[in-house]
Design a protein around this motif. Sequence first.
Motif, PDB file in Angstrom:
ATOM      1  N   ARG A 278       7.517   5.706   3.648  1.00 29.56           N
ATOM      2  CA  ARG A 278       8.920   5.383   3.959  1.00 29.56           C
ATOM      3  C   ARG A 278       9.303   3.984   3.503  1.00 29.56           C
ATOM      4  O   ARG A 278      10.357   3.758   2.918  1.00 29.56           O
ATOM      5  CB  ARG A 278       9.161   5.528   5.472  1.00 29.56           C
ATOM      6  N   THR A 279       8.443   3.001   3.761  1.00 26.23           N
ATOM      7  CA  THR A 279       8.818   1.625   3.442  1.00 26.23           C
ATOM      8  C   THR A 279       8.812   1.339   1.944  1.00 26.23           C
ATOM      9  O   THR A 279       9.318   0.304   1.511  1.00 26.23           O
ATOM     10  CB  THR A 279       7.879   0.623   4.140  1.00 26.23           C
ATOM     11  N   ALA A 280       8.246   2.246   1.148  1.00 22.60           N
ATOM     12  CA  ALA A 280       8.268   2.049  -0.307  1.00 22.60           C
ATOM     13  C   ALA A 280       9.680   2.176  -0.864  1.00 22.60           C
ATOM     14  O   ALA A 280       9.962   1.715  -1.974  1.00 22.60           O
ATOM     15  CB  ALA A 280       7.339   3.045  -0.991  1.00 22.60           C
ATOM     16  N   ASP A 281      10.563   2.804  -0.094  1.00 22.87           N
ATOM     17  CA  ASP A 281      11.944   3.003  -0.538  1.00 22.87           C
ATOM     18  C   ASP A 281      12.771   1.767  -0.183  1.00 22.87           C
ATOM     19  O   ASP A 281      13.622   1.792   0.709  1.00 22.87           O
ATOM     20  CB  ASP A 281      12.520   4.265   0.119  1.00 22.87           C
TER      21      ASP A 281
ATOM     22  N   VAL B  58       0.834  -1.199   0.000  1.00 17.59           N
ATOM     23  CA  VAL B  58       0.000   0.000   0.000  1.00 17.59           C
ATOM     24  C   VAL B  58       0.877   1.261   0.000  1.00 17.59           C
ATOM     25  O   VAL B  58       0.577   2.235  -0.699  1.00 17.59           O
ATOM     26  CB  VAL B  58      -0.960  -0.006   1.205  1.00 17.59           C
ATOM     27  N   ALA B  59       1.980   1.230   0.766  1.00 12.28           N
ATOM     28  CA  ALA B  59       2.898   2.374   0.753  1.00 12.28           C
ATOM     29  C   ALA B  59       3.458   2.594  -0.648  1.00 12.28           C
ATOM     30  O   ALA B  59       3.606   3.738  -1.103  1.00 12.28           O
ATOM     31  CB  ALA B  59       4.032   2.146   1.749  1.00 12.28           C
ATOM     32  N   SER B  60       3.745   1.504  -1.345  1.00 16.36           N
ATOM     33  CA  SER B  60       4.241   1.623  -2.723  1.00 16.36           C
ATOM     34  C   SER B  60       3.171   2.192  -3.646  1.00 16.36           C
ATOM     35  O   SER B  60       3.467   2.995  -4.537  1.00 16.36           O
ATOM     36  CB  SER B  60       4.705   0.253  -3.231  1.00 16.36           C
ATOM     37  N   LEU B  61       1.912   1.781  -3.435  1.00 20.24           N
ATOM     38  CA  LEU B  61       0.824   2.317  -4.248  1.00 20.24           C
ATOM     39  C   LEU B  61       0.662   3.824  -4.028  1.00 20.24           C
ATOM     40  O   LEU B  61       0.453   4.589  -4.976  1.00 20.24           O
ATOM     41  CB  LEU B  61      -0.479   1.587  -3.913  1.00 20.24           C
ATOM     42  N   VAL B  62       0.752   4.246  -2.766  1.00 19.17           N
ATOM     43  CA  VAL B  62       0.638   5.673  -2.460  1.00 19.17           C
ATOM     44  C   VAL B  62       1.790   6.432  -3.105  1.00 19.17           C
ATOM     45  O   VAL B  62       1.594   7.489  -3.740  1.00 19.17           O
ATOM     46  CB  VAL B  62       0.627   5.898  -0.933  1.00 19.17           C
ATOM     47  N   ALA B  63       3.008   5.917  -2.962  1.00 21.70           N
ATOM     48  CA  ALA B  63       4.174   6.593  -3.532  1.00 21.70           C
ATOM     49  C   ALA B  63       4.110   6.630  -5.054  1.00 21.70           C
ATOM     50  O   ALA B  63       4.482   7.630  -5.684  1.00 21.70           O
ATOM     51  CB  ALA B  63       5.448   5.901  -3.064  1.00 21.70           C
TER      52      ALA B  63
ATOM     53  N   SER C 174       4.220  21.004  -8.669  1.00 19.17           N
ATOM     54  CA  SER C 174       3.741  21.923  -7.636  1.00 19.17           C
ATOM     55  C   SER C 174       3.034  21.162  -6.519  1.00 19.17           C
ATOM     56  O   SER C 174       3.105  21.559  -5.345  1.00 19.17           O
ATOM     57  CB  SER C 174       2.793  22.962  -8.246  1.00 19.17           C
ATOM     58  N   ALA C 175       2.343  20.063  -6.865  1.00 13.30           N
ATOM     59  CA  ALA C 175       1.668  19.263  -5.852  1.00 13.30           C
ATOM     60  C   ALA C 175       2.679  18.502  -5.012  1.00 13.30           C
ATOM     61  O   ALA C 175       2.589  18.468  -3.775  1.00 13.30           O
ATOM     62  CB  ALA C 175       0.687  18.292  -6.517  1.00 13.30           C
ATOM     63  N   VAL C 176       3.671  17.887  -5.660  1.00 13.78           N
ATOM     64  CA  VAL C 176       4.666  17.088  -4.942  1.00 13.78           C
ATOM     65  C   VAL C 176       5.471  17.967  -3.986  1.00 13.78           C
ATOM     66  O   VAL C 176       5.884  17.532  -2.908  1.00 13.78           O
ATOM     67  CB  VAL C 176       5.588  16.358  -5.932  1.00 13.78           C
ATOM     68  N   ARG C 177       5.675  19.213  -4.353  1.00 14.47           N
ATOM     69  CA  ARG C 177       6.440  20.124  -3.481  1.00 14.47           C
ATOM     70  C   ARG C 177       5.714  20.398  -2.177  1.00 14.47           C
ATOM     71  O   ARG C 177       6.325  20.864  -1.206  1.00 14.47           O
ATOM     72  CB  ARG C 177       6.723  21.436  -4.217  1.00 14.47           C
ATOM     73  N   LEU C 178       4.427  20.126  -2.139  1.00 12.85           N
ATOM     74  CA  LEU C 178       3.662  20.330  -0.909  1.00 12.85           C
ATOM     75  C   LEU C 178       3.738  19.134   0.039  1.00 12.85           C
ATOM     76  O   LEU C 178       3.169  19.167   1.124  1.00 12.85           O
ATOM     77  CB  LEU C 178       2.193  20.596  -1.255  1.00 12.85           C
ATOM     78  N   ALA C 179       4.423  18.066  -0.376  1.00 11.91           N
ATOM     79  CA  ALA C 179       4.518  16.867   0.470  1.00 11.91           C
ATOM     80  C   ALA C 179       5.226  17.197   1.777  1.00 11.91           C
ATOM     81  O   ALA C 179       6.292  17.811   1.792  1.00 11.91           O
ATOM     82  CB  ALA C 179       5.269  15.772  -0.276  1.00 11.91           C
ATOM     83  N   GLY C 180       4.613  16.763   2.875  1.00 10.85           N
ATOM     84  CA  GLY C 180       5.193  17.019   4.189  1.00 10.85           C
ATOM     85  C   GLY C 180       5.633  15.732   4.874  1.00 10.85           C
ATOM     86  O   GLY C 180       5.705  14.665   4.258  1.00 10.85           O
TER      87      GLY C 180
ATOM     88  N   ARG D 178       1.548   6.890  -6.905  1.00 12.32           N
ATOM     89  CA  ARG D 178       0.595   7.913  -7.348  1.00 12.32           C
ATOM     90  C   ARG D 178       1.293   9.268  -7.546  1.00 12.32           C
ATOM     91  O   ARG D 178       0.829  10.090  -8.337  1.00 12.32           O
ATOM     92  CB  ARG D 178      -0.517   8.074  -6.317  1.00 12.32           C
ATOM     93  N   LEU D 179       2.387   9.494  -6.853  1.00 10.06           N
ATOM     94  CA  LEU D 179       3.088  10.772  -6.959  1.00 10.06           C
ATOM     95  C   LEU D 179       3.705  10.969  -8.332  1.00 10.06           C
ATOM     96  O   LEU D 179       3.971  12.100  -8.741  1.00 10.06           O
ATOM     97  CB  LEU D 179       4.180  10.864  -5.887  1.00 10.06           C
TER      98      LEU D 179
END
Length: 284
Positions: free
Chosen positions: A209-212, A181-186, A195-201, A188-189
Amino acid sequence: MRSVVIVGAGVIGRSVGLALRRHGVTTYLTDTDPEAALAGERCGAGFAAPPPRQADIAVLAVPPDQVAPVLAEHQKLGTARCYTDVSGVKVRLYREVRAHGCDLTSLVGGAPVVGGGGPVQPRADLFDGRPWALTPTESTGNLALNCALELVALCGAVSVLLDPETHDRAVALVSHAPHLVASLVAARLLGGDESAVRLAGQDLRDVTRTADANPERWARILTANAGPVADQLDDWAAEAQAMARELRDAARSGDTDGPVRLRETLRFGVAGRARIREPHTPSP
């Protein structure tokens, strides 16, 4: 416990050796790559040589698909009285060791939980306070189980006894499906605007984290535990679809308080997160 053979001198194998050396256990390192065993010896994890006599237990710190043939080989050689491994999926493991004609009385499946993508360097304290699953079967002898329990204690970890099927369902819930699921979320980026990715906090960094991690390694892990992982994904998909329908209804109706299912899920999330204990925290 006086002597342990570690088959596979990678990060996990060397960390086991370093942990055992803290308690004066004599450890021997073997590896298909002699340089890996020598590197383990140089870092203090044990002697880069086969044991001169039968060891108390052998830890098979090799890739999951190699556990069965390596176990069969070392049982024929009489390397140790007992054997355990460190692979993360157990039902397939036992199926494969049976197919290789291994002696199951001397085997206790094992799986230390170290979290994240794993350490870059071996550490003596890697397992301190961490859970370490042991999966004995009806064939497991008392000697093997007691040796495995002592090994885990000497490594500073906390034994968790599970049957193989329960273990694989458990890791699907707490590790394998969340990783996917973490990989699926990542992933999507990749389709998002810069401009959207720059807003990632930090929240998104924590979630992904675990997608890496190594994709090839994780593809093998998820495939080995395919059934339980698929069951988890089916459940999550059903919940997500129900929540999506409720959110669309709220958008049409102008509801500003939040749908019932949404608020319930958020509350359940808080309660579920509270069940996760930090390392070194004892069970109630």
